[in-house]
Design an enzyme around this catalytic site. Structure first.
Site, PDB file in Angstrom:
ATOM      1  N   ARG A 261      25.397  -5.778 -34.852  1.00  0.00           N
ATOM      2  CA  ARG A 261      26.431  -6.324 -33.978  1.00  0.00           C
ATOM      3  C   ARG A 261      26.663  -5.276 -32.907  1.00  0.00           C
ATOM      4  NH1 ARG A 261      29.777 -10.640 -34.601  1.00  0.00           N
ATOM      5  NH2 ARG A 261      29.475 -10.883 -36.825  1.00  0.00           N
TER       6      ARG A 261
ATOM      7  N   LYS B 225      27.885 -20.702 -24.761  1.00  0.00           N
ATOM      8  CA  LYS B 225      27.884 -20.499 -26.226  1.00  0.00           C
ATOM      9  C   LYS B 225      27.964 -21.879 -26.872  1.00  0.00           C
ATOM     10  CE  LYS B 225      29.890 -17.546 -29.831  1.00  0.00           C
ATOM     11  NZ  LYS B 225      29.784 -18.403 -30.982  1.00  0.00           N
TER      12      LYS B 225
ATOM     13  N   ARG C 258      20.322 -18.737 -40.069  1.00  0.00           N
ATOM     14  CA  ARG C 258      20.877 -17.416 -39.808  1.00  0.00           C
ATOM     15  C   ARG C 258      20.870 -16.548 -41.073  1.00  0.00           C
ATOM     16  NH1 ARG C 258      26.202 -15.763 -37.010  1.00  0.00           N
ATOM     17  NH2 ARG C 258      26.658 -14.094 -38.427  1.00  0.00           N
TER      18      ARG C 258
ATOM     19  N   GLU D 275      19.988 -22.309 -30.327  1.00  0.00           N
ATOM     20  CA  GLU D 275      21.095 -22.973 -31.012  1.00  0.00           C
ATOM     21  C   GLU D 275      20.828 -24.477 -30.937  1.00  0.00           C
ATOM     22  OE1 GLU D 275      23.497 -20.955 -32.295  1.00  0.00           O
ATOM     23  OE2 GLU D 275      25.203 -22.253 -32.680  1.00  0.00           O
TER      24      GLU D 275
ATOM     25  N   ARG E 205      22.385 -21.790 -35.473  1.00  0.00           N
ATOM     26  CA  ARG E 205      21.420 -20.859 -34.923  1.00  0.00           C
ATOM     27  C   ARG E 205      20.130 -21.015 -35.713  1.00  0.00           C
ATOM     28  NH1 ARG E 205      22.672 -14.608 -33.855  1.00  0.00           N
ATOM     29  NH2 ARG E 205      20.661 -13.977 -33.029  1.00  0.00           N
TER      30      ARG E 205
ATOM     31  N   GLU F 174      25.585 -16.716 -20.651  1.00  0.00           N
ATOM     32  CA  GLU F 174      25.029 -17.983 -21.164  1.00  0.00           C
ATOM     33  C   GLU F 174      26.097 -18.815 -21.834  1.00  0.00           C
ATOM     34  OE1 GLU F 174      21.855 -16.974 -23.805  1.00  0.00           O
ATOM     35  OE2 GLU F 174      20.747 -15.974 -22.222  1.00  0.00           O
TER      36      GLU F 174
ATOM     37  N   PHE G  60      17.380 -19.131 -26.609  1.00  0.00           N
ATOM     38  CA  PHE G  60      17.967 -17.988 -25.907  1.00  0.00           C
ATOM     39  C   PHE G  60      17.284 -16.650 -26.160  1.00  0.00           C
ATOM     40  CE2 PHE G  60      20.867 -18.936 -29.546  1.00  0.00           C
ATOM     41  CZ  PHE G  60      20.656 -17.792 -30.298  1.00  0.00           C
TER      42      PHE G  60
ATOM     43  N   LYS H  76      30.730 -11.935 -26.826  1.00  0.00           N
ATOM     44  CA  LYS H  76      31.153 -13.340 -26.793  1.00  0.00           C
ATOM     45  C   LYS H  76      32.572 -13.461 -26.255  1.00  0.00           C
ATOM     46  CE  LYS H  76      32.052 -13.166 -31.758  1.00  0.00           C
ATOM     47  NZ  LYS H  76      31.850 -13.729 -33.065  1.00  0.00           N
TER      48      LYS H  76
HETATM   49  P1  ATP Z   1      31.125 -17.112 -34.128  1.00  0.00           P
HETATM   50  O1  ATP Z   1      31.886 -17.330 -35.400  1.00  0.00           O
HETATM   51  O2  ATP Z   1      31.957 -16.652 -32.998  1.00  0.00           O
HETATM   52  O3  ATP Z   1      30.161 -18.174 -33.795  1.00  0.00           O
HETATM   53  P2  ATP Z   1      29.308 -15.582 -35.472  1.00  0.00           P
HETATM   54  O4  ATP Z   1      29.919 -14.538 -36.310  1.00  0.00           O
HETATM   55  O5  ATP Z   1      28.784 -16.799 -36.092  1.00  0.00           O
HETATM   56  O6  ATP Z   1      30.319 -15.878 -34.351  1.00  0.00           O
HETATM   57  P3  ATP Z   1      28.209 -14.025 -33.471  1.00  0.00           P
HETATM   58  O7  ATP Z   1      27.051 -13.174 -33.498  1.00  0.00           O
HETATM   59  O8  ATP Z   1      29.501 -13.327 -33.453  1.00  0.00           O
HETATM   60  O9  ATP Z   1      28.112 -14.993 -34.673  1.00  0.00           O
HETATM   61  O10 ATP Z   1      28.131 -15.005 -32.219  1.00  0.00           O
HETATM   62  C1  ATP Z   1      26.878 -15.337 -31.796  1.00  0.00           C
HETATM   63  C2  ATP Z   1      26.521 -16.714 -32.282  1.00  0.00           C
HETATM   64  O11 ATP Z   1      26.697 -17.644 -31.231  1.00  0.00           O
HETATM   65  C3  ATP Z   1      25.053 -16.759 -32.561  1.00  0.00           C
HETATM   66  O12 ATP Z   1      24.832 -16.446 -33.912  1.00  0.00           O
HETATM   67  C4  ATP Z   1      24.626 -18.160 -32.220  1.00  0.00           C
HETATM   68  O13 ATP Z   1      24.698 -18.947 -33.387  1.00  0.00           O
HETATM   69  C5  ATP Z   1      25.695 -18.662 -31.277  1.00  0.00           C
HETATM   70  N1  ATP Z   1      25.194 -18.914 -29.915  1.00  0.00           N
HETATM   71  C6  ATP Z   1      25.432 -20.020 -29.189  1.00  0.00           C
HETATM   72  N2  ATP Z   1      24.905 -19.945 -27.980  1.00  0.00           N
HETATM   73  C7  ATP Z   1      24.287 -18.758 -27.885  1.00  0.00           C
HETATM   74  C8  ATP Z   1      23.558 -18.094 -26.852  1.00  0.00           C
HETATM   75  N3  ATP Z   1      23.358 -18.638 -25.670  1.00  0.00           N
HETATM   76  N4  ATP Z   1      23.074 -16.870 -27.119  1.00  0.00           N
HETATM   77  C9  ATP Z   1      23.275 -16.278 -28.310  1.00  0.00           C
HETATM   78  N5  ATP Z   1      23.964 -16.863 -29.328  1.00  0.00           N
HETATM   79  C10 ATP Z   1      24.466 -18.086 -29.128  1.00  0.00           C
END
Ligand code: ATP
Length: 574
Positions: free
Chosen positions: A414, A251, A271, A301, A256, A249, A339, A420
């Site tokens: 996690r 990003k 979040r 998102e 979120r 998907e 999502f 990602k």
């Molecule tokens: P990053 O700093 O890389 O955004 P993070 O620590 O905030 O990471 P992670 O869980 O590592 O959070 O990365 C997932 C985040 O990506 C989710 O919390 C969400 O906010 C965002 N996101 C964007 N698009 C999507 C998607 N299609 N599916 C899931 N999460 C998504």
């Protein structure tokens, strides 16, 4: 339970560093509780009156607390301010000045936990005309009945500067110790907490109905579920090796949101599980209009899309505001890319396979352009992942998230169910890191005017529950950000290094670990200066760290961990 008993435990926790000892002290405290007060005790341990998703927040400012001290001690505000300047801690000031009181209450009763909690609750929920006076009165009532040490704890609690260094995880461990004398059943409590985000609720249920009932806790509308998080891998090849055929998907780089709908009522949670419904009226309307279900919990998102283009995060962040919401909504309209589906019409879906959840999500969203499904492909090779990744970058997205088609939704975890892949991984040796500010420096030269020159930052060591330093950051700040930091950090500065921070270097000012910032760096190196992951004389440090942005959406226990730093270091070495 007497408040003095709880205060004694608070005093001990503040002075203790060893996590095991803290856990055992909290477990002992639980033994003194019953089903009527355990919820309150747990909230007080967390430093809250209610979970953040309820929107009930104590939020007593220093000024209001000073007025209460003045009323009870008979000292003038000037005298209180002078003492505060010396101690740097309103709690200490209160303890000192309230040892001789001008006003004691008529019924000079010993404070109970119930009384203190109830007054805190009334303070937190007082609103409208006369509410400031009422808050001062309620706080004064507690102070006039308290011992000096109790006054210190009450003042620190109400002004949000309690320093127990106690994470939710430690409280969860303590439940397990209470039940079994070890950590063997902590997962049961953890799961219930991840589904409800309410440790007080879990505690009360446990005391009333036992462990089995806690094990049976399921998600429910209006209790936000703690979010599943993504792991990282270096490239498409590694991802395909790990997942095989998978969903890939886009990003989206926005906020979120977790949206709860039940019988016409919609709430939106961040979040960090804060209630932020009022900030996004167009999403509330969209969900009411376009969802074909009575009860839903789903995630997406939200990102600003203008003239068909995704705007950068700096634009989307402007939508996170309490005032002028409708004007900004017109200027910067949000689109929600959904999502995940976690709950549907009375049924918990978290245990279903990802693909089943996605199919159901697809089936309940009506055709529209505001609340839509996140775009994706099903990839059957690493080449397909790579192609889609490049495609997403070309469209202005941050990268992709690959998802295991068969995985359940792991609340609060996690896991490699989500992986990602971001653009930054290919240009840089390290991913950006989310660090906690533990101190700051005054500026030299041009920066003197901002009273801010840089940050001392740390990552979380989950074993010791301490923040270990990893970088001093002096670049990447705009002038606006510098004055923001000068202001905000000034409010949370401390006289001494907080007990849950491990550091070999000094800061000009120490601060309560409260703010998470995202930083970029060129690489991770070993360093004798920083304590992150330190074994012997060497810890880990970030080379050429640069400030990127404040991560308002992350709480301090969601910052990068020492373990993640070690993983990033290993990956970089490979
Ligand atoms: P990053 O700093 O890389 O955004 P993070 O620590 O905030 O990471 P992670 O869980 O590592 O959070 O990365 C997932 C985040 O990506 C989710 O919390 C969400 O906010 C965002 N996101 C964007 N698009 C999507 C998607 N299609 N599916 C899931 N999460 C998504």
């Amino acid at each position: 339970m007497l408040f003095s008993d709880l205060t004694a435990v608070f005093e001990k926790l503040e002075a203790t560093r060893a996590r095991l000892e803290i856990t055992s002290d909290v477990a002992k405290l639980l033994k003194e509780c019953d089903s009527r007060n355990v919820r309150k005790v747990v909230y007080l341990l967390q430093g809250i009156v209610q979970p953040s998703f309820t929107g009930v927040d104590l939020g007593v400012g220093d000024k209001l607390a000073q007025q209460a001290i003045s009323r009870v001690s008979g000292k003038t505000i000037k005298q209180i301010e002078a003492s505060y300047r010396k101690t740097g801690d309103l709690g200490e000031t209160g303890k000192e000045l309230l040892s001789i009181k001008a006003q004691t209450s008529l019924v000079n009763a010993e404070l109970s936990v119930d009384k203190v909690y109830d007054n805190f609750y009334k303070i937190a929920t007082a609103s409208g005309q006369g509410s400031q006076d009422l808050k001062i009165k309620l706080l004064s009532e507690l102070l006039s009945n308290s011992s000096p040490v109790e006054a210190k704890v009450i003042l620190r609690f109400t002004t949000g500067s309690l320093r127990l260094g106690l994470g939710d995880q430690t409280i969860i461990d303590a439940f397990s110790f209470f039940e079994k004398g070890d950590k063997s059943v902590k997962q049961v409590f953890e799961k219930a907490f991840n589904f409800t985000s309410d440790l007080g609720f879990v505690a009360e249920l446990f005391f009333e109905k036992g462990l089995q009932a806690v094990d049976e806790v399921k998600p429910m509308p209006f209790n936000p579920i703690r979010p599943a998080l993504a792991e990282r891998l270096q490239d498409s090849k590694e991802i395909f090796e790990k997942l095989g055929k998978c969903s890939v998907e886009g990003k989206y780089d926005g906020f979120r949101l977790q949206v709860h709908l039940s019988n016409g009522r919609v709430e939106i949670y961040s979040r960090k599980q804060e209630k932020i419904t009022e900030m996004f009226p167009e999403i509330v309307e969209g969900v009411k209009k376009y969802f074909n279900a009575k009860q839903v919990i789903f995630e997406g998102e939200a990102i600003v899309v203008k003239d068909g283009k995704f705007l950068p995060f700096q634009a989307t962040i402007q939508r996170k505001r309490k005032h002028g919401v409708s004007e900004k909504a017109k200027e910067l309209p949000l689109k929600l890319y959904c999502f995940e589906l976690l709950y549907l019409d009375g049924k918990d879906l978290t245990g279903l396979k990802y693909e089943q959840r996605r199919t159901k999500l697809d089936s309940i969203i009506k055709n529209n352009t505001d609340v839509v499904l996140a775009n994706r492909i099903i990839a059957s090779s690493s080449e397909e992942i790579e192609e889609y990744f490049l495609d997403c970058l070309a469209k202005g997205l941050e990268g992709v998230i690959a998802k295991d088609l068969n995985a359940p939704y792991v609340a609060g975890g996690r896991k490699f169910a989500w992986i990602k892949l971001k653009k930054s991984y290919s240009d840089k040796l390290v991913d950006t890191v989310d660090v906690v500010i533990v101190g700051y420096y005054y500026g030299k030269g041009k920066r003197t005017q901002f009273g801010f020159g840089g940050l001392l930052t740390a990552v979380l060591n989950e074993d010791s529950n301490e923040f270990e330093t990893i970088a001093k950051i002096g670049t990447g700040f705009s002038e606006e950000q510098m004055s923001f930091f000068q202001n905000e950090l000034g409010k949370i500065k401390l006289k001494q290094k907080p007990s849950n921070v491990s550091s070999l270097i000094d800061a000009d000012e120490w601060v309560q670990p409260k703010i998470v910032v995202e930083i970029a760096a060129d690489e991770i190196t070993k360093s004798p200066m920083h304590t992150a992951g330190m074994v012997g004389r060497e810890g880990y440090a970030l080379r050429f760290p640069r400030f990127l942005r404040i991560r308002e959406d992350k709480s301090v226990d969601e910052c990068t961990t020492v373990l993640e730093v070690l993983e990033l270091f290993e990956r970089q070495r490979r």
